[in-house]
Write a protein that holds these residues in place. Structure first.
Motif, PDB file in Angstrom:
ATOM      1  N   SER A 117       2.364  16.017  29.996  1.00 22.28           N
ATOM      2  CA  SER A 117       2.554  14.956  29.004  1.00 22.28           C
ATOM      3  C   SER A 117       2.031  15.352  27.631  1.00 22.28           C
ATOM      4  N   LEU A 174      -6.938  13.704  28.900  1.00 21.78           N
ATOM      5  CA  LEU A 174      -7.563  12.604  29.642  1.00 21.78           C
ATOM      6  C   LEU A 174      -9.080  12.713  29.621  1.00 21.78           C
ATOM      7  N   LEU A 225       1.968   7.658  29.380  1.00 20.63           N
ATOM      8  CA  LEU A 225       2.191   9.096  29.550  1.00 20.63           C
ATOM      9  C   LEU A 225       3.653   9.500  29.435  1.00 20.63           C
ATOM     10  N   SER A 232      -0.318  12.773  34.472  1.00 22.34           N
ATOM     11  CA  SER A 232      -0.448  13.268  33.099  1.00 22.34           C
ATOM     12  C   SER A 232       0.046  14.695  32.920  1.00 22.34           C
TER      13      SER A 232
END
Length: 360
Positions: free
Chosen positions: A103, A107, A75, A100
């Motif tokens: 980022s 996901l 990430l 995350s």
């Protein structure tokens, strides 16, 4: 009409030359030599190869702290993937979801979804936890239920007056799939007062640990006739302990298991395993189909829906076991994953694997 024709043509065309293939990293929670998780990765790779996707697989060797370290590397790295696929093994998903944020990586959860408490935490803190693209899990509770129902049916006889003694091997207490299979087992047990559950033990999915546990438990409960196991490795370990004291699997003691390793399939063919369920190794591959279509922005069932429970776990009789043994020798499992994609289908296309198990 012209717009509809254009959309149809666009969906039927392959990706144009030079288009960037979708990139995926899979954080595999298992050991890199663990039969189930290696087969899981193989199925994902077969899907990626067919669909023209880039797939990188990292094994965390059943160490949640290593999985978190790997997630940070993915990430925060310079070459971030389009998607990160992970498993909520030992409850690690919320922290990775938190990491995350910002980022740009989407996901996707497979195999073990969020627990109700985790889902509530994430929903109540949108400033801290970005939304998941989706979750794909199997029918674990139903599988646990069905396994015990079939074991009892195989053992029960008209006029039986003695109680049937049961020993159960669950996986890990903090893994949703393990919890759900055990819940299913207990649901079936509640319907059969003639069955006496002597003990549930947590074998951690491992053969050696289950063998050691069964060796001790047999001294305490020598009249066990049914052994329910949440995976194949624990079933095979327990089976060894029973055999060492002269008990014959498939005759005076019946075993059930989940997974489709070569050893489990052969045990089903030989009759040493009386009930076997498998097919959940395919969840990662079906996730790759969904991610492929998301990357192409194709209309699909992902629109407005994030959680899917798929009936991937299916009963494996000896005939199917022989067929699956042969298919495991093929790199692509005999499947063309492109035919499951929404690409080339009309906008109302529905993924067949979300509705019924694929018969390999």
């Amino acid at each position: 009409m012209l717009k509809a024709l254009c959309q149809s043509l666009c969906l039927s065309l392959p990706l144009v030359a030079g288009a960037q293939a979708a990139s995926v990293v899979f954080l595999n929670p298992g050991y890199s030599n663990e039969t189930f998780w290696v087969s899981y990765s193989r199925f994902m790779q077969a899907a990626a190869d067919d669909l023209g996707m880039q797939l990188s697989i990292r094994y965390s060797e059943r160490r949640p702290e290593l999985a978190l370290t790997q997630a940070v590397e993915v990430l925060e790295g310079q070459q971030r993937p389009d998607y990160l696929v992970l498993v909520n093994e030992q409850y690690i998903a919320p922290e990775i979801i938190r990491l995350s944020r910002g980022s740009g990586v989407k996901l996707f959860l497979v195999n073990n979804g969020l627990t109700p408490n985790q889902a509530e935490l994430i929903d109540n803190n949108p400033d801290k936890y970005p939304p998941l693209l989706g979750t794909l899990v199997g029918n674990d509770e139903q599988a646990g239920y069905q396994m015990l129902k079939m074991l009892i049916a195989l053992r029960a006889q008209p006029g039986l007056t003695r109680p049937l003694e049961l020993l159960a091997f669950s996986g890990l207490k903090n893994t949703p799939a393990s919890q759900l299979r055990e819940q299913g087992m207990r649901r079936a047990l509640a319907e059969h007062p003639e069955v006496r559950l002597r003990q549930v033990v947590y074998g951690g999915w491992g053969r050696q640990r289950a063998y050691e546990q069964a060796t001790q438990l047999l001294q305490r409960y020598p009249k066990i006739e049914l052994v329910w196991s949440a995976n194949d490795e624990m079933a095979l370990g327990a089976m060894q302990a029973f055999e060492e004291v002269g008990r014959v699997p498939g005759k005076d003691v019946l075993f059930s298991a989940v997974n489709s390793s070569q050893a489990a399939l052969q045990a089903r063919i030989d009759g040493r395993l009386s009930v076997l369920m498998g097919g959940h190794f395919s969840l990662g591959g079906w996730a790759m189909v969904l991610l492929h279509d998301d990357a192409l922005k194709l209309p699909s069932e992902l629109d407005g829906r994030r959680e899917f429970q798929v009936p991937v776990l299916q009963l494996i009789d000896p005939l199917r076991a022989r067929r699956w043994l042969n298919l495991q020798e093929q790199a692509d499992y005999g499947l063309d994953f492109n035919r499951y994609s929404a690409q080339g289908h009309p906008a109302d296309y529905r993924y067949p694997f979300l509705k019924a198990p694929v018969d390999y």
